[in-house]
Design an enzyme around this catalytic site. Structure first.
Site, PDB file in Angstrom:
ATOM      1  N   LEU A  20      34.294  15.969  53.379  1.00 24.72           N
ATOM      2  CA  LEU A  20      33.182  15.814  54.319  1.00 24.72           C
ATOM      3  C   LEU A  20      32.892  17.129  55.036  1.00 24.72           C
ATOM      4  CD1 LEU A  20      31.161  13.944  55.820  1.00 24.72           C
ATOM      5  CD2 LEU A  20      32.962  13.512  57.483  1.00 24.72           C
ATOM      6  N   ARG A  22      33.647  20.153  54.039  1.00 24.97           N
ATOM      7  CA  ARG A  22      33.177  21.182  53.091  1.00 24.97           C
ATOM      8  C   ARG A  22      31.737  20.928  52.655  1.00 24.97           C
ATOM      9  NH1 ARG A  22      33.982  21.683  47.092  1.00 24.97           N
ATOM     10  NH2 ARG A  22      34.913  19.621  47.253  1.00 24.97           N
ATOM     11  N   GLU A 217      20.920   3.838  44.728  1.00 23.93           N
ATOM     12  CA  GLU A 217      21.661   4.989  44.213  1.00 23.93           C
ATOM     13  C   GLU A 217      21.643   4.927  42.693  1.00 23.93           C
ATOM     14  OE1 GLU A 217      24.979   6.170  47.588  1.00 23.93           O
ATOM     15  OE2 GLU A 217      25.573   4.786  45.997  1.00 23.93           O
ATOM     16  N   HIS A 241      23.527   2.310  58.007  1.00 22.23           N
ATOM     17  CA  HIS A 241      22.283   3.045  57.746  1.00 22.23           C
ATOM     18  C   HIS A 241      21.043   2.142  57.792  1.00 22.23           C
ATOM     19  CE1 HIS A 241      25.114   6.028  56.744  1.00 22.23           C
ATOM     20  NE2 HIS A 241      25.124   5.918  55.439  1.00 22.23           N
ATOM     21  N   LYS A 335      24.174   0.266  43.899  1.00 20.44           N
ATOM     22  CA  LYS A 335      24.638   1.443  43.167  1.00 20.44           C
ATOM     23  C   LYS A 335      24.294   1.284  41.689  1.00 20.44           C
ATOM     24  CE  LYS A 335      28.540   3.443  44.582  1.00 20.44           C
ATOM     25  NZ  LYS A 335      28.080   4.366  45.637  1.00 20.44           N
TER      26      LYS A 335
END
Length: 495
Positions: A20, A22, A217, A241, A335
């Site tokens: 997270l 990075r 997704e 979200h 997904k």
């Protein structure tokens, strides 16, 4: 007006060697620095258990930087340093405090300002928060702490998390990050609704017949099934979200853009939500793609054999207030679908027949990602000698309307900047989470009693469970007649 930090701030990122940090946290800090939205005089310290040299740490965090020349990257990395120590012992935090004090005394900082970013799993939140409060949190300073989701797994675990954090920090010091609230189109919702009389006057059950918020997704778990198996799609993106988008879409007009005024209205509308009917939920799990090239969910070696994890869900939300009573609102997410997209669809009542034998409904589409856009489907006469009508649209696509000179911040850039400025508007308040978990916990408990779960299988790369179209029709959505709407160019074969 907000209580903004000044130019001499120490930003401490816990979990600095993690994915997270990075991929999101450090690229966001760099993006703000690149755009001169972060002072060049701040100090940034990464803290994690991994043993890394300063050089290795800088190479690691810079791997996902976007834009900027070599000089800009070098200048940013010169602000950064790294401390490697455990999360549960005093020693590392004392090193951290010493480094903060050295910077503050060198620059004659009278009131220290520190921003703590917890890019960490919830299992270590409490330990790190206690250590920070004990060792790195002088009483006379101005400090803020950013916490990443998940904020618990259900109502009970959220309350437990809150019980651990609330004695240590005031609600004013805590910034709970849901990165969807940093997305440009989500931040635009209140302006779109309340800044345009066109929408303000028709945003109710007298004109609207259906609302959908969808999240798609195009990829599956791809080897990360072990994590997803314990979470599922409802907990992963819907309780947070999509619910955040829905509250902004349905709340009443706040008295101002003051953070507490906005968040008060979000909580008010959440309290008007009816209990979700667990018998009226469409659940699915993806299987192999039709051509056999993409694996099914259960083919992921990190997933439990015969797992009943939900990778697709659609359910109706009812809001019992004067504005929304009777309007079916469907949240859906999945997904391994045919595309990656998040959008809102608001469909309006049909016009009286009379003049028209058949005419399509108006529909407002707000695309959150990718490629932000707002378009309103309207009926218009087909050009030429025909007297027929067809659906066309009034279209605001950001990429064609706004020049490339506009800097549209990434979600994490926008939210870290908000925290720096002391603006809580786009962060989640404690009572908001309490109400949202009350709403979702009964649904999650029902879904996770595996004997009750009826999972519809759908192929990887499809639109989702084949029952989806019927489910949407049953909940008030009217599909366009085939051929009546063509995107983005209408041809002469339009019906």
């Amino acid at each position: 007006s907000y209580d903004s930090f000044g130019d001499r701030v120490t930003i401490i990122v816990f979990g600095a060697s993690g994915d997270l940090a990075r991929k999101k946290t450090f690229p966001a800090l760099f993006g703000l620095f690149r755009e001169k939205q972060l002072p060049s005089t701040v100090q940034i310290i990464g803290y994690a258990r991994s043993h890394l040299s300063d050089k290795d740490f800088k190479d690691y965090i810079s791997s996902h930087f976007k834009g900027g020349d070599d000089k800009t990257k070098e200048d940013f990395l010169n602000l950064c340093s790294y401390i490697s120590d455990p999360y549960d012992t005093d020693e590392g935090y004392k090193k951290l405090e010493a480094r903060c004090q050295e910077y503050e005394s060198k620059h004659n900082v009278k009131v220290p300002e520190r921003l703590f970013y917890l890019a960490l799993p919830p299992s270590v939140f409490h330990t790190v928060c206690e250590q920070v409060k004990k060792n790195v949190y002088p009483k006379n300073e101005k400090s803020r702490i950013i916490i990443e989701k998940p904020f618990g797994r259900d109502l009970e675990t959220y309350r437990e998390l809150q019980k651990q954090i609330s004695p240590l920090f005031t609600e004013d010091e805590v910034y709970r990050i849901d990165h969807y609230l940093g997305k440009e189109m989500v931040k635009n919702l209140l302006v779109l609704r309340f800044g345009n009389e066109l929408f303000s006057g028709i945003w109710n059950n007298k004109h609207i017949t259906s609302v959908q918020i969808s999240f798609k997704e195009a990829f599956g778990t791809e080897g990360r099934g072990g994590y997803f198996d314990n979470i599922g799609i409802i907990r992963d993106v819907m309780q947070n979200h999509l619910l955040q988008v829905l509250t902004l879409l349905t709340m009443e007009r706040p008295v101002s853009f003051d953070p507490e005024a906005v968040r008060d209205e979000k909580v008010k509308v959440l309290k008007a939500f009816d209990k979700i009917d667990v018998n009226d939920v469409l659940l699915g799990q993806y299987g192999k793609s039709e051509d056999g090239t993409k694996p099914g969910y259960l083919d992921d070696s990190t997933v439990k054999p015969n797992s009943k994890a939900v990778t697709y869900a659609a359910f109706r939300v009812n809001i019992h207030n004067e504005r929304w009573d009777g309007v079916p609102i469907v949240l859906r997410a999945g997904k391994a679908l045919d595309e990656g997209k998040a959008e809102i669809r608001i469909q309006f009542k049909p016009v009286a027949k009379g003049m028209f034998k058949e005419i399509q409904r108006n529909e407002l589409v707000i695309r959150i990602q990718p490629n932000e856009a707002i378009y309103l489907k309207i009926n218009s006469k087909i050009p030429g000698i025909s007297t027929e009508t067809s659906l066309t649209d009034l279209d605001l696509t950001y990429s064609t309307r706004y020049s490339k000179d506009f800097w549209i911040p990434e979600a994490y850039e926008a939210l870290i900047r908000d925290c720096y400025l002391g603006n809580h508007s786009n962060f989640v308040r404690d009572d908001e989470l309490e109400v949202s978990w009350k709403l979702f916990t009964p649904l999650l408990e029902a879904v996770e009693k595996e004997e009750n779960v009826k999972l519809e299988s759908y192929p990887y790369g499809s639109k989702g469970p084949k029952e989806l179209r019927k489910y949407l029709i049953d909940h008030g959505y009217v599909f366009n007649d085939p051929g009546t709407y063509q995107w983005p160019l209408t041809n002469t074969d339009v019906k």
